[in-house]
Design a protein around this motif. Structure first.
Motif, PDB file in Angstrom:
ATOM      1  N   ILE A  42       5.146 -10.680   4.190  1.00  0.00           N
ATOM      2  CA  ILE A  42       4.014 -10.701   5.219  1.00  0.00           C
ATOM      3  C   ILE A  42       3.097  -9.790   4.555  1.00  0.00           C
ATOM      4  CG2 ILE A  42       3.347  -9.304   7.110  1.00  0.00           C
ATOM      5  CD1 ILE A  42       6.249 -10.004   8.458  1.00  0.00           C
ATOM      6  N   GLN A  43       3.287  -8.659   3.582  1.00  0.00           N
ATOM      7  CA  GLN A  43       2.308  -8.101   2.897  1.00  0.00           C
ATOM      8  C   GLN A  43       1.540  -9.004   1.886  1.00  0.00           C
ATOM      9  OE1 GLN A  43       1.047  -5.019   3.468  1.00  0.00           O
ATOM     10  NE2 GLN A  43      -0.330  -5.061   1.650  1.00  0.00           N
ATOM     11  N   ALA A  44       2.397  -9.682   0.979  1.00  0.00           N
ATOM     12  CA  ALA A  44       1.809 -10.543  -0.027  1.00  0.00           C
ATOM     13  C   ALA A  44       0.933 -11.434   0.642  1.00  0.00           C
ATOM     14  CB  ALA A  44       3.027 -11.196  -0.832  1.00  0.00           C
ATOM     15  N   ALA A  45       1.377 -12.100   1.731  1.00  0.00           N
ATOM     16  CA  ALA A  45       0.562 -13.393   2.463  1.00  0.00           C
ATOM     17  C   ALA A  45      -0.698 -12.762   3.093  1.00  0.00           C
ATOM     18  CB  ALA A  45       1.434 -13.812   3.429  1.00  0.00           C
ATOM     19  N   ARG A  46      -0.689 -11.594   3.648  1.00  0.00           N
ATOM     20  CA  ARG A  46      -2.012 -11.008   4.192  1.00  0.00           C
ATOM     21  C   ARG A  46      -2.983 -10.423   3.287  1.00  0.00           C
ATOM     22  NH1 ARG A  46       0.228  -6.734   9.352  1.00  0.00           N
ATOM     23  NH2 ARG A  46       1.007  -8.486  10.387  1.00  0.00           N
ATOM     24  N   MET A  47      -2.271 -10.213   1.891  1.00  0.00           N
ATOM     25  CA  MET A  47      -3.089  -9.875   1.027  1.00  0.00           C
ATOM     26  C   MET A  47      -3.760 -11.388   0.160  1.00  0.00           C
ATOM     27  SD  MET A  47      -1.396  -6.598  -0.891  1.00  0.00           S
ATOM     28  CE  MET A  47      -2.736  -6.335  -2.095  1.00  0.00           C
ATOM     29  N   GLY A  48      -3.416 -12.495   0.676  1.00  0.00           N
ATOM     30  CA  GLY A  48      -4.071 -13.647   0.476  1.00  0.00           C
ATOM     31  C   GLY A  48      -3.333 -14.681  -0.599  1.00  0.00           C
ATOM     32  N   ALA A 506       2.224  -4.036  -4.725  1.00  0.00           N
ATOM     33  CA  ALA A 506       2.351  -3.844  -6.326  1.00  0.00           C
ATOM     34  C   ALA A 506       2.414  -5.222  -6.991  1.00  0.00           C
ATOM     35  CB  ALA A 506       3.421  -2.906  -6.673  1.00  0.00           C
ATOM     36  N   ALA A 507       3.026  -5.990  -6.435  1.00  0.00           N
ATOM     37  CA  ALA A 507       3.272  -7.346  -6.954  1.00  0.00           C
ATOM     38  C   ALA A 507       1.812  -8.339  -6.964  1.00  0.00           C
ATOM     39  CB  ALA A 507       4.188  -8.498  -6.356  1.00  0.00           C
ATOM     40  N   VAL A 508       1.084  -7.863  -5.914  1.00  0.00           N
ATOM     41  CA  VAL A 508      -0.228  -8.693  -5.824  1.00  0.00           C
ATOM     42  C   VAL A 508      -1.120  -7.856  -6.865  1.00  0.00           C
ATOM     43  CG1 VAL A 508      -2.032  -8.913  -4.436  1.00  0.00           C
ATOM     44  CG2 VAL A 508       0.064  -9.597  -3.432  1.00  0.00           C
ATOM     45  N   LEU A 509      -1.192  -6.545  -6.837  1.00  0.00           N
ATOM     46  CA  LEU A 509      -2.107  -6.011  -7.711  1.00  0.00           C
ATOM     47  C   LEU A 509      -1.890  -6.139  -9.110  1.00  0.00           C
ATOM     48  CD1 LEU A 509      -4.285  -3.649  -8.270  1.00  0.00           C
ATOM     49  CD2 LEU A 509      -2.377  -1.964  -8.238  1.00  0.00           C
ATOM     50  N   ALA A 510      -0.654  -6.501  -9.505  1.00  0.00           N
ATOM     51  CA  ALA A 510      -0.271  -6.976 -11.033  1.00  0.00           C
ATOM     52  C   ALA A 510      -0.890  -8.089 -11.086  1.00  0.00           C
ATOM     53  CB  ALA A 510       1.482  -6.758 -11.150  1.00  0.00           C
ATOM     54  N   ILE A 520       0.706  -1.169 -13.697  1.00  0.00           N
ATOM     55  CA  ILE A 520      -0.375  -1.387 -12.736  1.00  0.00           C
ATOM     56  C   ILE A 520      -0.751   0.177 -12.522  1.00  0.00           C
ATOM     57  CG2 ILE A 520       0.744  -3.113 -11.347  1.00  0.00           C
ATOM     58  CD1 ILE A 520       1.395  -0.699  -9.441  1.00  0.00           C
ATOM     59  N   ASP A 521      -2.219   0.069 -12.285  1.00  0.00           N
ATOM     60  CA  ASP A 521      -3.009   1.125 -11.830  1.00  0.00           C
ATOM     61  C   ASP A 521      -2.437   1.952 -10.606  1.00  0.00           C
ATOM     62  OD1 ASP A 521      -4.850   3.163 -11.203  1.00  0.00           O
ATOM     63  OD2 ASP A 521      -6.581   2.233 -12.223  1.00  0.00           O
ATOM     64  N   TYR A 522      -1.580   2.897 -10.640  1.00  0.00           N
ATOM     65  CA  TYR A 522      -1.084   3.560  -9.479  1.00  0.00           C
ATOM     66  C   TYR A 522      -2.096   3.908  -8.559  1.00  0.00           C
ATOM     67  CZ  TYR A 522       1.046   6.748  -6.203  1.00  0.00           C
ATOM     68  OH  TYR A 522       1.612   7.408  -5.087  1.00  0.00           O
ATOM     69  N   GLY A 523      -3.269   4.406  -9.155  1.00  0.00           N
ATOM     70  CA  GLY A 523      -4.225   4.777  -8.225  1.00  0.00           C
ATOM     71  C   GLY A 523      -4.762   3.576  -7.280  1.00  0.00           C
ATOM     72  N   LYS A 524      -4.951   2.387  -7.746  1.00  0.00           N
ATOM     73  CA  LYS A 524      -5.276   1.457  -7.093  1.00  0.00           C
ATOM     74  C   LYS A 524      -4.216   0.969  -6.083  1.00  0.00           C
ATOM     75  CE  LYS A 524      -8.371  -0.638 -10.472  1.00  0.00           C
ATOM     76  NZ  LYS A 524      -8.734  -1.784 -11.471  1.00  0.00           N
ATOM     77  N   LEU A 525      -2.808   1.062  -6.494  1.00  0.00           N
ATOM     78  CA  LEU A 525      -1.977   0.737  -5.369  1.00  0.00           C
ATOM     79  C   LEU A 525      -1.838   1.948  -4.453  1.00  0.00           C
ATOM     80  CD1 LEU A 525       0.816  -0.802  -4.551  1.00  0.00           C
ATOM     81  CD2 LEU A 525       2.023   0.939  -6.182  1.00  0.00           C
ATOM     82  N   LYS A 526      -2.066   3.140  -4.422  1.00  0.00           N
ATOM     83  CA  LYS A 526      -1.973   4.088  -3.421  1.00  0.00           C
ATOM     84  C   LYS A 526      -3.183   3.774  -2.568  1.00  0.00           C
ATOM     85  CE  LYS A 526      -2.374   9.070  -3.020  1.00  0.00           C
ATOM     86  NZ  LYS A 526      -2.585  10.228  -3.663  1.00  0.00           N
ATOM     87  N   ILE A 528      -4.459   0.921  -1.952  1.00  0.00           N
ATOM     88  CA  ILE A 528      -4.001  -0.343  -1.039  1.00  0.00           C
ATOM     89  C   ILE A 528      -3.026   0.082   0.129  1.00  0.00           C
ATOM     90  CG2 ILE A 528      -2.806  -2.389  -1.162  1.00  0.00           C
ATOM     91  CD1 ILE A 528      -3.991  -2.796  -4.044  1.00  0.00           C
ATOM     92  N   LEU A 529      -1.831   0.683  -0.321  1.00  0.00           N
ATOM     93  CA  LEU A 529      -1.029   1.165   0.625  1.00  0.00           C
ATOM     94  C   LEU A 529      -1.532   2.130   1.637  1.00  0.00           C
ATOM     95  CD1 LEU A 529       2.063   1.668  -1.806  1.00  0.00           C
ATOM     96  CD2 LEU A 529       1.516  -0.285  -0.518  1.00  0.00           C
ATOM     97  N   THR A 530      -2.660   2.882   1.354  1.00  0.00           N
ATOM     98  CA  THR A 530      -3.015   4.009   2.218  1.00  0.00           C
ATOM     99  C   THR A 530      -3.932   3.239   3.457  1.00  0.00           C
ATOM    100  OG1 THR A 530      -3.173   5.758   0.747  1.00  0.00           O
ATOM    101  CG2 THR A 530      -4.325   5.880   2.737  1.00  0.00           C
ATOM    102  N   GLU A 531      -4.762   2.139   2.887  1.00  0.00           N
ATOM    103  CA  GLU A 531      -5.665   1.367   3.631  1.00  0.00           C
ATOM    104  C   GLU A 531      -4.467   0.496   4.487  1.00  0.00           C
ATOM    105  OE1 GLU A 531      -8.336  -0.784   1.170  1.00  0.00           O
ATOM    106  OE2 GLU A 531      -9.395   0.974   0.876  1.00  0.00           O
ATOM    107  N   ALA A 532      -3.390   0.214   4.082  1.00  0.00           N
ATOM    108  CA  ALA A 532      -2.446  -0.595   4.892  1.00  0.00           C
ATOM    109  C   ALA A 532      -1.542   0.369   6.019  1.00  0.00           C
ATOM    110  CB  ALA A 532      -1.274  -1.336   4.166  1.00  0.00           C
ATOM    111  N   GLY A 533      -1.933   1.590   5.980  1.00  0.00           N
ATOM    112  CA  GLY A 533      -1.201   2.501   6.948  1.00  0.00           C
ATOM    113  C   GLY A 533       0.274   2.966   6.391  1.00  0.00           C
ATOM    114  N   GLN A 534       0.314   2.811   5.301  1.00  0.00           N
ATOM    115  CA  GLN A 534       1.648   3.322   4.555  1.00  0.00           C
ATOM    116  C   GLN A 534       1.612   4.733   4.286  1.00  0.00           C
ATOM    117  OE1 GLN A 534       4.534   1.834   4.665  1.00  0.00           O
ATOM    118  NE2 GLN A 534       4.583   0.552   2.643  1.00  0.00           N
ATOM    119  N   ILE A 535       2.797   5.642   4.672  1.00  0.00           N
ATOM    120  CA  ILE A 535       2.899   6.937   4.492  1.00  0.00           C
ATOM    121  C   ILE A 535       3.626   7.089   3.194  1.00  0.00           C
ATOM    122  CG2 ILE A 535       3.861   9.094   5.415  1.00  0.00           C
ATOM    123  CD1 ILE A 535       3.781   7.656   8.244  1.00  0.00           C
TER     124      ILE A 535
END
Length: 544
Positions: A42-48, A506-510, A520-526, A528-535
């Motif tokens: 679901i996450q990968a598909a929602r990221m296009g 992370a897969a989509v970011l890579a 991958i750039d962990y700062g960018k992953l963080k 993305i996850l924060t904007e997706a509501g991840q804790i």
């Protein structure tokens, strides 16, 4: 010319199954229909990204839609992202009076309050107790809304199921010769078959207590049962699945896994009940330990003290502690035939235990009467005889990746926090028995049990990725890189769901960055996850 055409026609008609059809193409392929796999897709598909989810059977959701519906959420405040969305959809579904067929919502919530960490949060509109069929319908809705393609009934070819170029997976091949090619792969299976076939380092069993300096690692005795381990008074024959002695020293490593079981959905509603029948290979000797521990000499013992009937909506249960100790060791590395044999043995063991409790004359009458009130739920698992389709694989392969989560990261009294967090774990260290052992004192000894507290702890991104150079386009959120001890806490379905979503991001970011999952750039992953509501850390826990 005519001969050439005939040869071409012959090859076209008869050789396609040999060489395989053109593979499906996608950006992200998720192998494994577990709840983690569902959230990853679901996450990968929602990221296009074009996304394929591969299920080895005809279902999605794994344990989370196959009986384990008393969800192991002891702190709902650390659950965010897609997992939170799923549990909110569960909450909304059960608000409708029409879905309550034989009890009210309020009646049910009172019954489950002390059994499932209250079962819901009205402030957050989340509910984590539900019926398996309901959970699967909601997951399928979420997959369809995201545009995920689901392939059902596809199992990896365990000999040639992974085609690599350099360190990257190019495509995966199934038993029927069909295949999927993708830029990124996620192994969300309970067994870790894709990970293993890709040549990624992994372990099965327990590390020694010295490998990571863990206090709870390795072979460990933990109490005894007041009964003889022998089937006869002369002590000549051990009861089934009892070891004659330890196979190493305490603290040593071994290849054993903790106990598996099925989480049965039972009901006491006679209008929705399928009677429990005696299994074909019923063997009462398998239940001697249960009989001695819980029944003989305890005439007032209650059924709930032997097996766990956690209430689920509409007079159903999530039934636990039908553990078949010692019968799971061959599962992680077994082929499909071996796994099916082990699954069949566990099914017969579970049904046999229920039959034993309801019919064995040595069982007190009040227990037999109580057990006969229960049967399989007729409205669940219609395509598998009303029996759950997924065995509870509490532990199989575990990757040895870039970073290994250990006891030091999860224990309340340890203060080593994992870096680069992509989710939070919080459940206690919970390892069910590994073995029963005959002691020199003439008693059955319990081996491998762990049950102790933790504190909420971050889980490192680098525990989801292989070592650099082993595979650059694979993430592993279920059979992740953790010691046996740490995995005893991490192995919970909502945690898998969180990690599946994070792995997909992370897969989509890579993919978008044109780099490996290790780079991958962990700062960018963080972000993305924060904007997706991840804790991501305990400090971010929701207050409401």
């Amino acid at each position: 010319m005519k001969r050439i055409i005939l040869i071409f026609t012959f090859v076209s008609l008869f050789c396609i199954p040999v060489f395989g059809a053109r593979p499906r193409q996608c950006d992200v392929c998720v192998y494994g229909e577990s709840a983690s796999g569902v959230m990853a897709a679901i996450q990968a598909a929602r990221m296009g990204k074009s996304t394929v989810l591969v299920s080895k059977n005809s279902h999605v959701g794994g344990l989370a839609t196959s009986g384990l519906t008393a969800t192991d959420i002891n702190r709902h405040t650390i659950i965010g992202g897609l997992a939170e969305e799923f549990y909110r959809r569960i909450y909304d579904y059960y608000l409708a009076d029409s879905v309550w067929r034989n009890q009210t919502r309020d009646e049910f919530m009172v019954s489950t309050r002390k059994r499932t960490f209250s079962g819901k949060s009205d402030a957050r509109r989340m509910q984590w107790v539900y019926e398996s069929g309901v959970g699967e319908r909601i997951m399928k809705q979420m997959l369809a809304e995201a545009g995920v393609e689901v392939i059902y009934g596809a199992r990896l070819d365990l000999k040639k199921g992974v085609v690599k170029s350099g360190s990257d997976i190019r495509r995966i091949v199934f038993e029927d010769g069909s295949s999927v090619a993708a830029g990124m792969f996620i192994d969300a299976s309970y067994e870790g078959d894709l990970m293993a076939l890709a040549g990624v380092s992994y372990i099965v069993g327990r590390e020694s207590k010295w490998q990571y300096n863990e206090t709870l690692a390795g072979i460990r005795l933990d109490g005894e049962v007041e009964m003889s381990p022998y089937a006869d008074r002369e002590g000549g024959r051990l009861l089934p699945y009892i070891d004659a002695g330890l196979w190493g020293e305490e603290g040593d490593a071994d290849g054993r896994t903790q106990t598996y079981c099925y989480r049965l959905t039972l009901t006491d509603d006679p209008t929705n009940m399928v009677p429990i029948e005696r299994p074909e290979n019923y063997d009462p000797e398998l239940y001697e330990v249960v009989l001695a521990r819980k029944i003989i000499g305890k005439p007032d013992v209650q059924l709930k003290n032997i097996i766990t009937f956690t209430p689920m909506p509409n007079r159903k249960t999530d039934t636990n502690h039908l553990d078949f100790v010692g019968a799971s060791y061959g599962y992680p590395e077994g082929d499909y035939a071996e796994r099916e044999r082990i699954e069949r043995a566990h099914k017969e063991y579970a049904l046999g235990m229920l039959w034993f409790l309801g019919n064995d004359p040595r069982v007190p009458e009040h227990l037999r009467t109580e057990m006969k009130r229960w049967g399989l739920a007729a409205d669940e698992f219609a395509d598998s005889g009303h029996f759950p389709y997924q065995i509870y694989v509490r532990e199989a392969r575990r990757m040895v990746g870039q970073e290994v989560m250990t006891e030091h990261n999860v224990r309340r009294d340890f203060r080593v926090e994992a870096r680069y967090p992509v989710g939070v774990g919080s459940y206690m260290l919970d390892c069910h028995y590994v073995s029963h052992v005959a002691g020199d004192d003439g008693k059955v000894h319990i081996e491998g049990n762990i049950f102790t507290s933790t504190r909420p702890y971050p889980i490192s991104y680098y525990s989801l990725v292989p070592k650099a150079g082993e595979c650059g386009n694979l993430l592993v959120p279920v059979c992740l890189s953790a010691s046996h001890v740490a995995y005893a806490s991490i192995r919970m379905e909502p945690t898998y769901m969180v990690l599946g979503q994070s792995a997909a991001a992370a897969a989509v970011l890579a993919l978008d960055s044109g780099c490996t999952v290790q780079q991958i750039d962990y700062g960018k992953l963080k972000t993305i996850l924060t904007e997706a509501g991840q804790i991501l850390t305990p400090a971010e826990s929701r207050t409401k």
